[in-house]
Design a protein around this motif. Structure first.
Motif, PDB file in Angstrom:
ATOM      1  N   ARG A 236      40.112  29.829  39.643  1.00 51.43           N
ATOM      2  CA  ARG A 236      40.849  30.711  38.742  1.00 51.43           C
ATOM      3  C   ARG A 236      41.157  29.973  37.439  1.00 51.43           C
ATOM      4  NH1 ARG A 236      39.442  34.239  41.662  1.00 51.43           N
ATOM      5  NH2 ARG A 236      40.696  35.416  43.132  1.00 51.43           N
TER       6      ARG A 236
ATOM      7  N   GLN B 297      45.016  34.237  35.405  1.00 53.18           N
ATOM      8  CA  GLN B 297      46.355  34.596  35.870  1.00 53.18           C
ATOM      9  C   GLN B 297      47.421  33.906  35.022  1.00 53.18           C
ATOM     10  OE1 GLN B 297      46.257  33.246  39.925  1.00 53.18           O
ATOM     11  NE2 GLN B 297      46.257  31.089  39.361  1.00 53.18           N
TER      12      GLN B 297
ATOM     13  N   ALA C 246      35.483  30.544  34.041  1.00 55.54           N
ATOM     14  CA  ALA C 246      36.518  31.314  34.740  1.00 55.54           C
ATOM     15  C   ALA C 246      36.281  32.809  34.544  1.00 55.54           C
ATOM     16  CB  ALA C 246      37.896  30.925  34.214  1.00 55.54           C
TER      17      ALA C 246
ATOM     18  N   ARG D  47      38.339  35.146  36.590  1.00 55.79           N
ATOM     19  CA  ARG D  47      39.631  35.783  36.853  1.00 55.79           C
ATOM     20  C   ARG D  47      40.756  34.867  36.352  1.00 55.79           C
ATOM     21  NH1 ARG D  47      41.496  40.149  39.094  1.00 55.79           N
ATOM     22  NH2 ARG D  47      43.262  40.177  40.538  1.00 55.79           N
TER      23      ARG D  47
ATOM     24  N   SER E 140      44.162  29.584  34.778  1.00 49.79           N
ATOM     25  CA  SER E 140      45.604  29.825  34.722  1.00 49.79           C
ATOM     26  C   SER E 140      46.148  29.528  33.338  1.00 49.79           C
ATOM     27  CB  SER E 140      46.329  28.937  35.741  1.00 49.79           C
ATOM     28  OG  SER E 140      45.889  29.244  37.042  1.00 49.79           O
TER      29      SER E 140
END
Ligand SMILES: CC(C)(COP(=O)(O)OP(=O)(O)OC[C@H]1O[C@@H](n2cnc3c(N)ncnc32)[C@H](O)[C@@H]1OP(=O)(O)O)[C@@H](O)C(=O)NCCC(=O)NCCS
Length: 136
Positions: A67, A105, A101, A103, A69
């Motif tokens: 992921r 968050q 990346a 996805r 971040s």
């Protein structure tokens, strides 16, 4: 002149000061050792916005191989509502996409109106029905 660049070890104290003046909710990793460790472990992850010799904004864009971040998006109170956070987030997204990346968050403090206002306008989707667990 406004410019964006990767944060360097020499920026650590100024970035920590920016987070204090921005009243970004602090954590016990807001210290020189932890921020220096980020720069060693993940060079390029810290992006700063600089005007002259003053750091007026920051974001951390970290890729762990699974992921992307986004942390520590902060803009100095004196430079808000000029689109700086938008530009920082765009650069964070570009960096994470280049690294692979898919996805992304971000954790947002629900009781912080500017933070919530910004993220609601960011084009990101607010995820519901999830609980966050932390350790340390
Ligand atoms: C949240 C924060 C980073 C926004 O920085 P900024 O540079 O002022 O944001 P921008 O100028 O890029 O704002 C883009 C849009 O976000 C929304 N927004 C930004 N600040 C807002 C506020 N205080 N209230 C409501 N909406 C807001 C608006 O839609 C804004 O567009 P507009 O100015 O055309 O209306 C800044 O207020 C900050 O550093 N806060 C303290 C730290 C923090 O809470 N960080 C977020 C943690 S994830």
């Amino acid at each position: 002149m406004l410019r964006f660049r990767a944060g360097q070890p020499a920026d650590v104290e100024l970035v920590l000061q920016l987070w204090v003046e921005s009243e970004a909710e602090s954590t016990h990793t807001d210290n020189p050792e932890s921020l220096s460790a980020l720069l060693t472990h993940n060079p390029g992850a810290l992006i700063v916005a600089e005007i002259g010799d003053r750091i007026v904004g920051s974001v951390i864009a970290a890729w762990d191989g699974w992921r992307g971040s986004v942390y520590r998006l902060a803009v100095s109170p004196s430079h808000r509502r000029q689109g700086l956070a938008d530009q920082l987030l765009l650069r964070a997204e570009e960096r994470l996409a280049e690294l692979g990346a898919v996805r992304l968050q971000a954790i947002v403090v629900e009781s912080d109106p500017p933070a919530v206002g910004f993220w609601r306008n960011s084009g990101w989707e607010q995820q519901i029905k999830r609980l966050r667990f932390v350790k340390g």
